[in-house]
Design a protein around this motif. Structure first.
Motif, PDB file in Angstrom:
ATOM      1  N   ARG A  43      29.644  44.256  25.509  1.00  0.00           N
ATOM      2  CA  ARG A  43      30.241  44.574  26.822  1.00  0.00           C
ATOM      3  C   ARG A  43      29.153  44.623  27.896  1.00  0.00           C
ATOM      4  N   ILE A  44      27.977  45.120  27.511  1.00  0.00           N
ATOM      5  CA  ILE A  44      26.867  45.170  28.481  1.00  0.00           C
ATOM      6  C   ILE A  44      26.496  43.744  28.895  1.00  0.00           C
ATOM      7  N   ARG A  45      26.415  42.855  27.910  1.00  0.00           N
ATOM      8  CA  ARG A  45      26.036  41.460  28.216  1.00  0.00           C
ATOM      9  C   ARG A  45      27.069  40.791  29.122  1.00  0.00           C
ATOM     10  N   GLU A  46      28.339  41.207  28.987  1.00  0.00           N
ATOM     11  CA  GLU A  46      29.388  40.631  29.847  1.00  0.00           C
ATOM     12  C   GLU A  46      29.180  41.018  31.310  1.00  0.00           C
ATOM     13  N   VAL A  47      28.712  42.259  31.525  1.00  0.00           N
ATOM     14  CA  VAL A  47      28.637  42.776  32.897  1.00  0.00           C
ATOM     15  C   VAL A  47      27.311  42.448  33.565  1.00  0.00           C
ATOM     16  N   VAL A  48      26.226  42.597  32.817  1.00  0.00           N
ATOM     17  CA  VAL A  48      24.901  42.488  33.443  1.00  0.00           C
ATOM     18  C   VAL A  48      24.476  41.019  33.494  1.00  0.00           C
ATOM     19  N   GLU A  49      24.209  40.544  34.706  1.00  0.00           N
ATOM     20  CA  GLU A  49      23.995  39.101  34.900  1.00  0.00           C
ATOM     21  C   GLU A  49      22.679  38.602  34.311  1.00  0.00           C
ATOM     22  N   PRO A  75      20.142  38.309  31.550  1.00  0.00           N
ATOM     23  CA  PRO A  75      20.154  38.607  30.110  1.00  0.00           C
ATOM     24  C   PRO A  75      19.015  39.521  29.665  1.00  0.00           C
ATOM     25  N   GLU A  76      17.865  39.428  30.338  1.00  0.00           N
ATOM     26  CA  GLU A  76      16.744  40.307  29.961  1.00  0.00           C
ATOM     27  C   GLU A  76      17.051  41.761  30.301  1.00  0.00           C
ATOM     28  N   VAL A  77      17.655  41.968  31.457  1.00  0.00           N
ATOM     29  CA  VAL A  77      18.020  43.338  31.857  1.00  0.00           C
ATOM     30  C   VAL A  77      19.112  43.860  30.923  1.00  0.00           C
ATOM     31  N   ALA A  78      20.066  42.987  30.586  1.00  0.00           N
ATOM     32  CA  ALA A  78      21.138  43.398  29.663  1.00  0.00           C
ATOM     33  C   ALA A  78      20.539  43.850  28.335  1.00  0.00           C
ATOM     34  N   GLU A  79      19.554  43.115  27.844  1.00  0.00           N
ATOM     35  CA  GLU A  79      18.935  43.480  26.571  1.00  0.00           C
ATOM     36  C   GLU A  79      18.177  44.808  26.694  1.00  0.00           C
ATOM     37  N   ARG A  80      17.519  45.002  27.826  1.00  0.00           N
ATOM     38  CA  ARG A  80      16.780  46.252  28.037  1.00  0.00           C
ATOM     39  C   ARG A  80      17.742  47.454  28.077  1.00  0.00           C
ATOM     40  N   LEU A  81      18.953  47.199  28.559  1.00  0.00           N
ATOM     41  CA  LEU A  81      19.952  48.287  28.651  1.00  0.00           C
ATOM     42  C   LEU A  81      20.676  48.526  27.326  1.00  0.00           C
ATOM     43  N   SER A  82      20.425  47.656  26.352  1.00  0.00           N
ATOM     44  CA  SER A  82      21.201  47.725  25.103  1.00  0.00           C
ATOM     45  C   SER A  82      20.569  48.706  24.111  1.00  0.00           C
ATOM     46  N   PRO A  83      21.303  49.767  23.772  1.00  0.00           N
ATOM     47  CA  PRO A  83      20.732  50.757  22.851  1.00  0.00           C
ATOM     48  C   PRO A  83      20.560  50.157  21.460  1.00  0.00           C
ATOM     49  N   ARG A  84      19.386  50.347  20.893  1.00  0.00           N
ATOM     50  CA  ARG A  84      19.126  49.844  19.542  1.00  0.00           C
ATOM     51  C   ARG A  84      18.379  50.852  18.695  1.00  0.00           C
ATOM     52  N   ASN A  85      17.942  51.969  19.295  1.00  0.00           N
ATOM     53  CA  ASN A  85      17.096  52.850  18.487  1.00  0.00           C
ATOM     54  C   ASN A  85      17.821  54.090  17.955  1.00  0.00           C
ATOM     55  N   HIS A  86      19.118  54.178  18.187  1.00  0.00           N
ATOM     56  CA  HIS A  86      19.887  55.285  17.588  1.00  0.00           C
ATOM     57  C   HIS A  86      21.324  54.822  17.372  1.00  0.00           C
ATOM     58  N   PRO A  87      21.967  55.355  16.341  1.00  0.00           N
ATOM     59  CA  PRO A  87      23.348  54.941  16.096  1.00  0.00           C
ATOM     60  C   PRO A  87      24.277  55.378  17.235  1.00  0.00           C
ATOM     61  N   PHE A  88      25.308  54.593  17.460  1.00  0.00           N
ATOM     62  CA  PHE A  88      26.295  54.914  18.498  1.00  0.00           C
ATOM     63  C   PHE A  88      26.870  56.329  18.261  1.00  0.00           C
ATOM     64  N   GLY A  89      26.876  57.139  19.309  1.00  0.00           N
ATOM     65  CA  GLY A  89      27.515  58.456  19.228  1.00  0.00           C
ATOM     66  C   GLY A  89      26.605  59.579  18.761  1.00  0.00           C
ATOM     67  N   THR A  90      25.391  59.247  18.300  1.00  0.00           N
ATOM     68  CA  THR A  90      24.535  60.315  17.772  1.00  0.00           C
ATOM     69  C   THR A  90      23.703  60.983  18.852  1.00  0.00           C
ATOM     70  N   LYS A  91      23.578  60.321  20.013  1.00  0.00           N
ATOM     71  CA  LYS A  91      23.198  61.012  21.237  1.00  0.00           C
ATOM     72  C   LYS A  91      24.498  61.074  22.005  1.00  0.00           C
ATOM     73  N   ARG A  92      24.700  62.119  22.802  1.00  0.00           N
ATOM     74  CA  ARG A  92      25.995  62.199  23.464  1.00  0.00           C
ATOM     75  C   ARG A  92      26.238  60.941  24.301  1.00  0.00           C
ATOM     76  N   PRO A  93      27.321  60.198  23.995  1.00  0.00           N
ATOM     77  CA  PRO A  93      27.620  59.030  24.823  1.00  0.00           C
ATOM     78  C   PRO A  93      28.070  59.480  26.214  1.00  0.00           C
ATOM     79  N   CYS A  94      28.124  58.548  27.130  1.00  0.00           N
ATOM     80  CA  CYS A  94      28.444  58.902  28.512  1.00  0.00           C
ATOM     81  C   CYS A  94      29.686  58.158  28.973  1.00  0.00           C
ATOM     82  N   LEU A  95      30.283  58.682  30.003  1.00  0.00           N
ATOM     83  CA  LEU A  95      31.353  57.981  30.719  1.00  0.00           C
ATOM     84  C   LEU A  95      30.812  57.676  32.099  1.00  0.00           C
ATOM     85  N   ASP A  96      30.993  56.453  32.547  1.00  0.00           N
ATOM     86  CA  ASP A  96      30.368  56.090  33.819  1.00  0.00           C
ATOM     87  C   ASP A  96      31.338  55.390  34.748  1.00  0.00           C
ATOM     88  N   THR A  97      30.881  55.255  35.978  1.00  0.00           N
ATOM     89  CA  THR A  97      31.594  54.439  36.954  1.00  0.00           C
ATOM     90  C   THR A  97      30.603  53.412  37.478  1.00  0.00           C
TER      91      THR A  97
END
Ligand code: FAD
Ligand code: NAP
Length: 546
Positions: free
Chosen positions: A304-310, A312-334
């Motif tokens: 979903r990040i790759r779909e939004v962020v134009e 690709p390098e920035v999209a990859e930088r924004l992509s969490p890879r060092n912790h499992p999903f949900g194990t740090k409190r996830p966020c809701l954003d606008t």
């Protein structure tokens, strides 16, 4: 300001949602109460965290008190996820309606509490020099109230202004025309960055760990939906209390690994579009316990990040890879991810090139210097134990809470700690607290404490203290349940990992609200199993008048 009385039944520290409800509940028992609050008014979290974009991430109609039917019916939320000013208005309304400020001294921090074994009372001292003796000490000091500055050299040399999201100026901040550096991409950063970026000349985001965030789909609340919810408020509130996270979410039955790709994608899509914090986490029953299952959710978010962020390098930088999903409190954003498509926003990865210093004119990393006019620390909190360990708390035999918790917090049910009689921690470590809708957790804890105090008074008991055996067993249980999950694998604030030197212990209880509440109720029904009592000493004889 009038002097607080020298003797009260209970001191309540903190005047956020927990402290206010404690005043209301204990007053109904006929207790005399003295409250202390470091802030200038009620609200706790919502008094301090006034940064742009601050909102709840549990739906407003659920993120509110349930103890009064009248309150529930008369208050109307305007948005699905209320803003900080609206939540603060609600807290003020509650304080006015139930006359809760009466016994609270504001702008006063409790600095020490010492158990007087002879008197079987707490001797409580404040930074204004007040001294109050109380039978009960209720710590409603919050899990996320001790704002944490980052350890970066040169902070004092910076020529512009520095703000912390958790200590935001009340008059607001005008970033127009300024180059702003934001350090931190947890919930506070993720909520504030899009709003700051719309105003500032330029925003440079310093990201150490990309976080998982989902669109909030915030919107004005439909009056018809409000009416319908209010009509079945009691039933809904009961369903919340009986649900794992204090919000009504259907419990998942499928494993993410046992469905085909199409079904998995459809389920994630539904959860993503729901705009809720717990929707994605509860999309399948194994996301938080099985790394392969978790990877499917993580990859869905990254797509979903790759779909939004134009870029690709920035999209990859924004992509969490060092912790499992949900194990740090996830966020809701606008519009968080879309913000990185703006020309005036730059994302700097400070995991690969760490910040080395703040200079008079900006922020220096190992490889670059970024000129900024203002800095926002969205660097979080010394969570859960921070506010409890800041004052000097001394229990039986001169034992300090700091010494006792040197290797991590030790509590019985997250509400009491052995050797500290009549000392109650509302949503303390070892309770569900930050893993659930905190309003439900707060009401459950305060009600339990109220019932416990009523029990003591009915039996003329001076004090109640957890046994070390009960506490040890509870701590073992809290750890055992956490170790069944992926949570301990992340460097999260749940683990104390954001504070250098803090013991690595998974602090909240992850067994879910219903199981936890049942345990607390069973302990109480069994005459407070795992606690010991001291009888009240015989009253002093009246002096003879002859
Ligand atoms: P707090 O609101 O933190 O209040 C504690 C008070 O105690 C503070 O005002 C502090 O000044 C005072 N205090 C502490 N120590 C002392 C002392 N020694 N002497 C005197 N006073 C003292 N939770 C959710 O469930 N849903 C959400 O959507 C949500 N959103 C959040 C958004 C933000 C920005 C933050 C930071 C937290 C959020 N939380 C959320 C968690 C939130 O903290 C709780 O929901 C809730 O507000 C906690 O209430 P509380 O009364 O327990 O603590
Ligand atoms: P947080 O989740 O702890 O995030 C702090 C951020 O600052 C992290 O990205 C952290 O990176 C970074 N950081 C800390 N020190 C740093 C340093 N020296 N250099 C670079 N980066 C640094 O804090 P928060 O965002 O304030 O949120 C705390 C909690 O409050 C949330 O998890 C949530 O429970 C609650 N909250 C809720 C909402 C809401 O949506 N309703 C909003 C705000 C807060 P690392 O991850 O690498 O440590």
């Amino acid at each position: 300001m009038t002097e607080p009385p020298a003797h009260v039944d209970a001191v309540v520290v903190g005047a956020g949602f927990a402290g206010l409800y404690a005043h209301h509940r204990l007053r109904r028992l006929g207790l005399s109460i003295q409250g202390f609050e470091g802030a200038a008014d009620v609200g706790g979290t919502w008094w301090w965290n006034r940064y742009p974009g601050a909102r709840c991430d549990v739906e407003s109609m659920d993120y509110s008190y349930s103890f009064s039917d009248e309150l529930e019916q008369e208050w109307t939320w305007s948005e699905r996820y209320a803003t900080q000013p609206e939540i603060l208005r609600y807290v003020n309304h509650v304080a006015d309606r139930f006359d809760l400020r009466r016994d609270i001294q504001f702008e006063t921090r409790v600095t020490a509490a010492t158990w007087d074994e002879d008197a079987q009372r707490w001797d409580i001292v404040t930074d204004r020099g007040d001294r109050v003796s109380a039978q009960f000490c209720i710590m409603a000091t919050g899990c996320l109230s001790e704002a944490k500055q980052p350890e970066i050299d040169g902070i004092d040399t910076f020529g512009g202004e520095i703000f912390h999201t958790g200590r935001w100026p009340h008059e607001g901040v005008d970033f127009s025309g300024l180059r702003v550096g934001v350090i931190g991409t947890g919930s506070s950063g993720i909520q504030s960055i899009p709003v700051i970026a719309r105003q500032a000349a330029h925003v440079t985001v310093f990201q150490r760990t990309p976080n998982f965030t989902m669109p909030a789909k915030n919107a004005p609340l439909d009056p018809e939906a409000i009416r319908a919810r209010k009509a079945r408020a009691r039933e809904h509130r009961q369903a919340m209390r009986e649900s794992r996270a204090g919000v009504v979410v259907p419990m998942p039955e499928d494993s993410a690994l046992r469905v085909d790709d199409e079904a998995r994608e459809a389920q994630f899509e539904k959860a993503w579009e729901s705009g809720t914090l717990y929707g994605m986490v509860a999309a399948f029953n194994d996301l938080l316990v099985d790394r392969d299952a978790n990877d499917t959710a993580a990859e869905y978010v990254r797509a979903r990040i790759r779909e939004v962020v134009e870029d690709p390098e920035v999209a990859e930088r924004l992509s969490p890879r060092n912790h499992p999903f949900g194990t740090k409190r996830p966020c809701l954003d606008t519009e968080y991810y879309a913000t990185y498509n703006r020309d005036n926003v730059t994302l700097v990865d400070v995991r690969s090139t760490p910040i080395v210093a703040i200079t008079p004119t900006g922020i220096r990393t190992e490889t670059d210097e970024f000129a900024v006019d203002a800095i926002v620390f969205a660097t979080g909190f010394d969570a859960m134990t921070g506010p409890l360990l800041r004052p000097d708390i001394t229990g039986v035999g001169g034992m300090t809470l700091r010494d006792k918790w040197a290797d991590g917090p030790r509590t019985y049910l997250g509400i009491a700690t052995a050797g500290f009689p009549n000392f109650f921690t509302i949503t303390g470590p070892g309770s569900p607290s930050v893993l659930v809708n905190m309003l439900v957790a707060i009401e459950q804890h305060v009600d339990w404490v109220g019932d416990c105090i009523a029990y003591l008074r009915a039996r003329h008991l001076a004090s109640i203290d957890a046994t070390v055996e009960a506490e040890d067993a509870w701590v073992d249980h809290v750890n055992a349940v956490a170790n069944l999950t992926l949570f301990p694998t992340a460097n999260s604030w749940y683990m104390g990992a954001n504070v250098p030197g803090k013991p690595r212990v998974f602090m909240p209880y992850i067994g879910g609200l219903p199981r936890y509440t049942e345990t607390c109720d069973a302990v109480a029904a069994d005459d407070y199993r795992g606690f010991t009592f001291s009888p009240a000493s015989a009253p002093e004889p009246e002096p003879s008048r002859s």
